[in-house]
Design an enzyme around this catalytic site. Structure first.
Site, short mmCIF file in Angstrom:
data_model
loop_
_atom_site.label_atom_id
_atom_site.label_comp_id
_atom_site.label_asym_id
_atom_site.label_seq_id
_atom_site.Cartn_x
_atom_site.Cartn_y
_atom_site.Cartn_z
N ASP A 120 0.84 -1.19 0.00
CA ASP A 120 0.00 0.00 0.00
C ASP A 120 0.88 1.24 0.00
OD1 ASP A 120 -2.41 1.33 -0.04
OD2 ASP A 120 -2.56 1.43 2.13
N TYR A 122 1.14 5.74 -0.63
CA TYR A 122 0.69 6.94 0.09
C TYR A 122 0.96 8.11 -0.85
CZ TYR A 122 0.51 9.77 4.48
OH TYR A 122 0.20 10.63 5.49
N HIS A 127 -3.66 14.19 0.46
CA HIS A 127 -3.90 13.31 1.61
C HIS A 127 -2.72 13.38 2.58
CE1 HIS A 127 -5.11 9.87 4.01
NE2 HIS A 127 -3.97 9.29 3.76
N ARG A 136 1.01 16.65 12.85
CA ARG A 136 2.18 17.46 13.18
C ARG A 136 1.90 18.92 12.83
NH1 ARG A 136 3.71 13.27 10.08
NH2 ARG A 136 3.88 14.65 8.29
N GLU A 191 -10.53 4.19 3.34
CA GLU A 191 -9.56 4.89 2.50
C GLU A 191 -9.92 4.57 1.06
OE1 GLU A 191 -5.51 4.08 3.80
OE2 GLU A 191 -5.71 5.63 5.36
N GLU A 193 -9.10 4.16 -2.50
CA GLU A 193 -7.85 3.97 -3.22
C GLU A 193 -8.12 3.27 -4.55
OE1 GLU A 193 -4.53 2.38 -1.13
OE2 GLU A 193 -5.23 3.05 0.84
N ASP A 225 -9.22 0.58 1.78
CA ASP A 225 -8.23 0.17 2.78
C ASP A 225 -8.76 0.56 4.16
OD1 ASP A 225 -5.85 -0.69 3.92
OD2 ASP A 225 -4.90 1.27 3.69
N ARG A 229 -8.19 3.96 13.08
CA ARG A 229 -7.26 5.05 13.38
C ARG A 229 -6.74 5.03 14.80
NH1 ARG A 229 -5.95 6.06 8.31
NH2 ARG A 229 -7.71 6.79 7.07
N GLN A 232 -4.18 2.26 14.95
CA GLN A 232 -3.05 2.70 14.13
C GLN A 232 -2.19 3.74 14.85
OE1 GLN A 232 -4.44 4.42 10.45
NE2 GLN A 232 -2.41 4.97 9.71
N TYR A 236 1.79 2.50 15.52
CA TYR A 236 2.55 2.62 14.27
C TYR A 236 3.99 3.09 14.44
CZ TYR A 236 2.52 7.74 13.59
OH TYR A 236 2.74 9.07 13.69
N LYS A 245 -4.57 -1.80 10.07
CA LYS A 245 -4.86 -1.90 8.64
C LYS A 245 -5.14 -3.33 8.19
CE LYS A 245 -3.58 2.37 7.28
NZ LYS A 245 -4.36 3.24 6.41
N THR A 249 -9.09 -5.55 3.69
CA THR A 249 -8.96 -4.62 2.57
C THR A 249 -9.91 -5.12 1.49
OG1 THR A 249 -6.60 -4.34 3.10
CG2 THR A 249 -7.33 -3.59 0.92
N THR A 337 -4.68 6.57 -0.12
CA THR A 337 -5.92 7.35 -0.13
C THR A 337 -5.86 8.46 -1.17
OG1 THR A 337 -6.06 6.98 2.23
CG2 THR A 337 -7.50 8.68 1.31
N GLU A 351 -10.14 12.73 7.19
CA GLU A 351 -10.00 14.06 6.58
C GLU A 351 -11.34 14.77 6.48
OE1 GLU A 351 -7.05 13.76 3.02
OE2 GLU A 351 -7.78 11.76 3.53
CA CA Z 1 -3.98 3.03 2.64
#
Ligand code: CA
Length: 406
Positions: A120, A122, A127, A136, A191, A193, A225, A229, A232, A236, A245, A249, A337, A351
């Site tokens: 997968d 990114y 996104h 952040r 997600e 995708e 996907d 959250r 995760q 992570y 995750k 899927t 995503t 989001e």
């Molecule tokens: Ca993904």
């Protein structure tokens, strides 16, 4: 515009599965999985069709899924596609093929191939920036590597499921104050995708250049996907996504071949800095103008535009193999995503609700930041085809069922 003798909706220019699309899948007829091509609202069974009309390729469809056909490579793919196209458009084949056509309504579909490895990526800048801003807020929203390589991770092939499969809400650890707690995910997300399906493998030690993309990648599916959250966010660091995750899927039941998407190829988005030579796709961009729609309980909640992706599928494949990693038939990789620049183009609930700080309202008056039990998510996509027709990428559908209660 080329028409099929099936008539009806399949000949409408806005039908996503007219004769210009012809995606491949596996349907179950009288308990037996059978490779098939979708035309309109019907499936053409490929085992009897090739047995009668294309015996030199009948062996490609003898198995229970599309694995042999995928592994056969682009010459065979084009032979079969050209034959199926002529069968469905030339009235002379009608009488012979009609008994091999099955209505799709109520027809079970199964995973069209055995997923080998699953990766997968990114690759959407919108996104990545959105997530970066949420996680952040006080630093640059993109990490320093992001514009130099398509960031990705290896996922779990064994939990890829076909569209229509229910998804059980996962349980796991999450942070709770200064400690941890265990329970059903409270931040279950989607997600949106696009997935790419690999046919012929490649030997270990030999990278696959961008120019060889179409020798290995057969076609495209939609991919949801599913992401927990809360699980995760706690797990992570430092190695990346894991149980948040890997529980499920979902992919489309039908694979739209790249051969149907020639008219959907568009120039790459501007890139700064210029990619390294092995990622340089100047003059050979595989950016695709796919318009995705995401529905939650039937209500349209987002329209992610795939053409805004920073990295293309050809670059992803080149990066995935540049260290000498091999490919196997049935490898699957997701784009990451897809989010456009606008609010209603975001491909995840994270989001759309901006980390649950801005819940959104559905038509029934209920509010969502993340998925509730019973919620059903359906993603669809279309792309420009030849002569003004639309090419479809088959839907990916999934409903959330409650977590195990012990
Ligand atoms: Ca993904």
């Amino acid at each position: 515009m080329t028409e099929t003798w099936l008539g009806g909706a399949a000949n409408a220019a806005d039908h996503p599965f007219g004769v210009a699309t012809l995606p491949y899948g596996v349907v179950v007829v009288a308990g037996e999985p059978q490779p098939a091509v979708r035309i309109g609202e019907s499936a053409l069974l490929l085992r009897p069709a090739t047995g009668a009309l294309l015996p030199e390729h009948a062996g490609l469809f003898a198995g229970p899924d599309l694995g042999t056909f995928l592994a056969a490579g682009p010459d065979s793919w084009l032979d079969v596609r050209a034959s199926v196209t002529s069968w469905l458009t030339d009235e002379a084949y009608r009488e012979q093929l009609e008994p091999m056509l099955v209505p799709l309504a109520g027809l079970p579909t199964v995973l069209p191939f055995s997923v080998a490895d699953y990766v997968d990526f990114y690759a959407s800048e919108n996104h990545a920036r959105n997530v970066g801003q949420m996680l952040r807020p006080d630093s640059d929203s993109l990490l320093p590597n992001w514009k130099h390589l398509p960031v990705g991770y290896h996922g779990r092939a064994g939990t890829v499921v076909v569209s229509g499969t229910d998804v059980r809400r996962p349980r796991g650890q999450r942070k709770a104050g200064d400690g941890v707690e265990f329970g059903p995910s409270q931040r279950l997300d989607i997600e949106a995708e696009v997935g790419f399906v690999v046919g012929p493998g490649s030997p270990q030690g030999r990278p696959v250049p961008i120019a060889d993309f179409t020798r290995h990648v057969f076609g495209v599916v939609l991919l949801n996907d599913w992401s927990a959250r809360d699980i995760q966010a706690w797990e992570y660091v430092p190695l990346g996504p894991f149980l948040g995750k890997s529980f499920a899927t979902s992919i489309s039941a039908w694979i739209t071949p790249l051969a149907a998407l020639e008219a959907a190829r568009v120039p790459a988005v501007p890139r700064d800095p210029a990619p390294l030579p092995y990622l340089d796709d100047t003059g050979d961009s595989w950016n695709l103008d796919l318009s995705i729609e995401v529905r939650l309980n039937g209500e349209l909640i987002s329209r992610p535009p795939f053409a805004t992706m920073y990295w293309t599928a050809a670059q992803m494949l080149a990066h995935l193999t540049v260290n000498g990693a091999s490919l196997r038939p049935g490898d699957l990789y997701g784009s990451g995503t897809v989010s456009g620049p606008e609010r209603d183009q975001r491909g995840s609930l994270l989001e759309l609700s901006w980390g649950a700080s801005q819940p959104f309202e559905l038509a029934d008056g209920s509010q969502r930041s993340f998925l509730a039990d019973g919620d059903e998510v359906v993603m669809t996509a279309t792309a420009p085809g030849p002569d003004g027709v639309r090419i479809g990428i088959a839907e990916v559908r999934g409903r959330i069922t409650p977590a195990l209660s012990d």
